[in-house]
Design an enzyme around this catalytic site. Structure first.
Site, PDB file in Angstrom:
ATOM      1  N   HIS A  83      -7.760   6.853   0.425  1.00 46.33           N
ATOM      2  CA  HIS A  83      -8.570   5.671   0.767  1.00 46.33           C
ATOM      3  C   HIS A  83      -9.149   5.001  -0.478  1.00 46.33           C
ATOM      4  O   HIS A  83     -10.157   4.297  -0.410  1.00 46.33           O
ATOM      5  CB  HIS A  83      -9.708   6.042   1.741  1.00 46.33           C
ATOM      6  CG  HIS A  83      -9.240   6.430   3.097  1.00 46.33           C
ATOM      7  ND1 HIS A  83      -9.735   7.536   3.763  1.00 46.33           N
ATOM      8  CD2 HIS A  83      -8.303   5.887   3.917  1.00 46.33           C
ATOM      9  CE1 HIS A  83      -9.128   7.649   4.933  1.00 46.33           C
ATOM     10  NE2 HIS A  83      -8.255   6.672   5.045  1.00 46.33           N
ATOM     11  N   GLU A 102      -8.975  -3.791   1.987  1.00 51.05           N
ATOM     12  CA  GLU A 102      -7.961  -3.245   1.096  1.00 51.05           C
ATOM     13  C   GLU A 102      -6.943  -4.310   0.696  1.00 51.05           C
ATOM     14  O   GLU A 102      -6.398  -4.279  -0.416  1.00 51.05           O
ATOM     15  CB  GLU A 102      -7.268  -2.065   1.782  1.00 51.05           C
ATOM     16  CG  GLU A 102      -8.180  -0.861   1.961  1.00 51.05           C
ATOM     17  CD  GLU A 102      -7.819  -0.020   3.179  1.00 51.05           C
ATOM     18  OE1 GLU A 102      -7.618   1.190   3.012  1.00 51.05           O
ATOM     19  OE2 GLU A 102      -7.757  -0.597   4.291  1.00 51.05           O
ATOM     20  N   ARG A 162       0.848  -1.182   0.000  1.00 48.60           N
ATOM     21  CA  ARG A 162       0.000   0.000   0.000  1.00 48.60           C
ATOM     22  C   ARG A 162       0.892   1.243   0.000  1.00 48.60           C
ATOM     23  O   ARG A 162       1.774   1.384   0.839  1.00 48.60           O
ATOM     24  CB  ARG A 162      -0.886   0.026   1.238  1.00 48.60           C
ATOM     25  CG  ARG A 162      -1.786   1.260   1.294  1.00 48.60           C
ATOM     26  CD  ARG A 162      -2.477   1.387   2.631  1.00 48.60           C
ATOM     27  NE  ARG A 162      -3.290   2.596   2.694  1.00 48.60           N
ATOM     28  CZ  ARG A 162      -3.569   3.244   3.820  1.00 48.60           C
ATOM     29  NH1 ARG A 162      -3.093   2.797   4.973  1.00 48.60           N
ATOM     30  NH2 ARG A 162      -4.306   4.331   3.808  1.00 48.60           N
ATOM     31  N   ARG A 184      -5.903  13.776  13.307  1.00 46.30           N
ATOM     32  CA  ARG A 184      -5.765  14.805  12.274  1.00 46.30           C
ATOM     33  C   ARG A 184      -6.945  15.769  12.316  1.00 46.30           C
ATOM     34  O   ARG A 184      -8.082  15.369  12.545  1.00 46.30           O
ATOM     35  CB  ARG A 184      -5.679  14.146  10.894  1.00 46.30           C
ATOM     36  CG  ARG A 184      -4.331  13.537  10.598  1.00 46.30           C
ATOM     37  CD  ARG A 184      -4.337  12.755   9.301  1.00 46.30           C
ATOM     38  NE  ARG A 184      -4.464  11.323   9.542  1.00 46.30           N
ATOM     39  CZ  ARG A 184      -4.649  10.416   8.587  1.00 46.30           C
ATOM     40  NH1 ARG A 184      -4.760  10.802   7.323  1.00 46.30           N
ATOM     41  NH2 ARG A 184      -4.742   9.138   8.894  1.00 46.30           N
TER      42      ARG A 184
END
Length: 368
Positions: A176, A354, A88, A236
């Site tokens: 994403h 994922e 990734r 964040r």
């Protein structure tokens, strides 16, 4: 001999892995190294074995983490042969809009994107470099979180800044994408009635964003040039007035490193609550800050979901995925309560995967 794929997700302090059968994508083994840089610890499971394996590591860098993963596979495999290692990579920039086999030239180009994803990109690339050194017999394949959004209309790519900045890469990329691509695939396979519909996908976890999915394609998303924009996240800030950043720099005398650290690591649910970035902790807490942080998060998700609906010209369903989206029912309910004005909108929960999406890309590249 069993052909296998290894999927790696390398972060600053962890390396998650999953070994899958090449032909069926059945999980063979999975686990992670946590505490990289401090007190690294390896944990893993084998398919068909109830007991987990856990052990501390003598060294705590990314090379040591990958060595632990490869040693585990060597010791416990049933004559597996690694055909490829999928990684990734958070940011692919303008150049990488599809998964690619990594070469030294590719790695050099990806290094130029580190300023756009400072919390993720350096560690993603460290995992690839370690893999090339330690498992060079299998090709490394980079799969990008930005790629799924690469074909957005310019209306959804531009900031309202001079064209020169846009041409130099100051634009909205979105992230994403591997998660959203998987959701689009699941809808196509299991809910064909929604595969061509207008769906807001909410990937809610320590990192969080929304995607406007129309006909299985990304139309708009909440993250922008970096993975800091849009929704508030675990640590964040999400969207913030750019003038607030210049105020911190000019009036308070902060340097760029302090601004970056505060907005990436000390804000979001952690900063709002003054307690934690873990939704489980916040849900269980009676502290006013915990309740405020959860209410704020639900409000912002709902507001941005309405924005995604505007981008698609309506909404037919909302899909929740990611750690918070899948597991925090009270958070989902709070979001949906704020969206009732939109009418009858079906809500679904679809587990993120994922790793499977990356394995699919890796096998396609190996076979091509």
């Amino acid at each position: 001999m069993t052909d296998a794929l290894l999927v790696l997700n390398t972060g600053s302090s962890s390396l998650k892995f999953e070994a899958q059968r090449y032909d069926t994508f059945e999980r063979l083994a999975w686990g992670q190294v946590s505490g990289i840089g401090t007190d690294a610890r390896f944990s893993a499971r084998l398919a068909g074995v109830d007991a987990a394996i856990a052990t501390p590591l003598a060294s705590s860098d990314h090379d040591a983490a990958l060595v632990a993963v490869l040693d585990f596979i060597d010791r416990h495999d049933d004559d597996w042969r690694l055909r490829a290692i999928a990684h990734r990579v958070v940011h692919g920039g303008l150049k990488f809009v599809e998964p690619v086999v990594v070469t030294p030239a590719v790695l050099e180009e990806l290094g130029k994107l580190v300023p756009l994803a400072p919390l993720h990109q350096p560690h993603n690339l460290a995992g690839i470099a370690a893999s090339a050194r330690l498992a060079g017999h299998a090709p490394d394949i980079a799969c990008f979180d930005t790629a799924f959004h690469a074909r957005h209309d310019p209306l959804f790519q531009r900031f309202a800044v001079p064209a020169e900045l846009y041409e130099r890469g100051v634009r909205r990329y979105g992230f994403h994408g591997l998660s959203y691509e998987w959701i689009a695939r699941v809808l196509r396979d299991t809910r064909p009635d929604l595969a061509g519909a207008r769906v807001v996908v909410a990937h809610l976890g320590n990192g969080a964003s929304l995607c406007a999915l129309k006909g299985g394609e990304s139309v708009d998303t909440t993250m922008g040039m970096t993975a800091l924009d849009g929704l508030p996240m675990g640590t964040r800030s999400g969207a913030i007035d750019p003038g607030a950043v210049t105020y911190l720099l000019r009036e308070l005398g902060w340097d760029a490193a302090r601004v970056e650290r505060t907005l990436y690591e000390e804000s979001g649910l952690k900063g709002l609550s003054g307690l934690s970035n873990d939704v489980r902790t916040l849900v269980a807490s009676d502290a006013p800050g915990a309740r405020f942080a959860l209410d704020y998060f639900a409000l912002k998700v709902a507001q941005y979901a309405a924005t995604m609906a505007v981008s698609m010209g309506g909404i037919d369903a909302i899909v929740f995925t990611g750690g918070i989206g899948e597991n925090a029912a009270s958070v989902r309910e709070a979001i949906l309560a704020r969206l009732r004005f939109l009418g009858d909108v079906e809500a679904l929960v679809i587990p993120a995967n994922e790793e499977r999406m990356m394995a699919l890309h890796a096998r396609r590249l190996v076979e091509s």
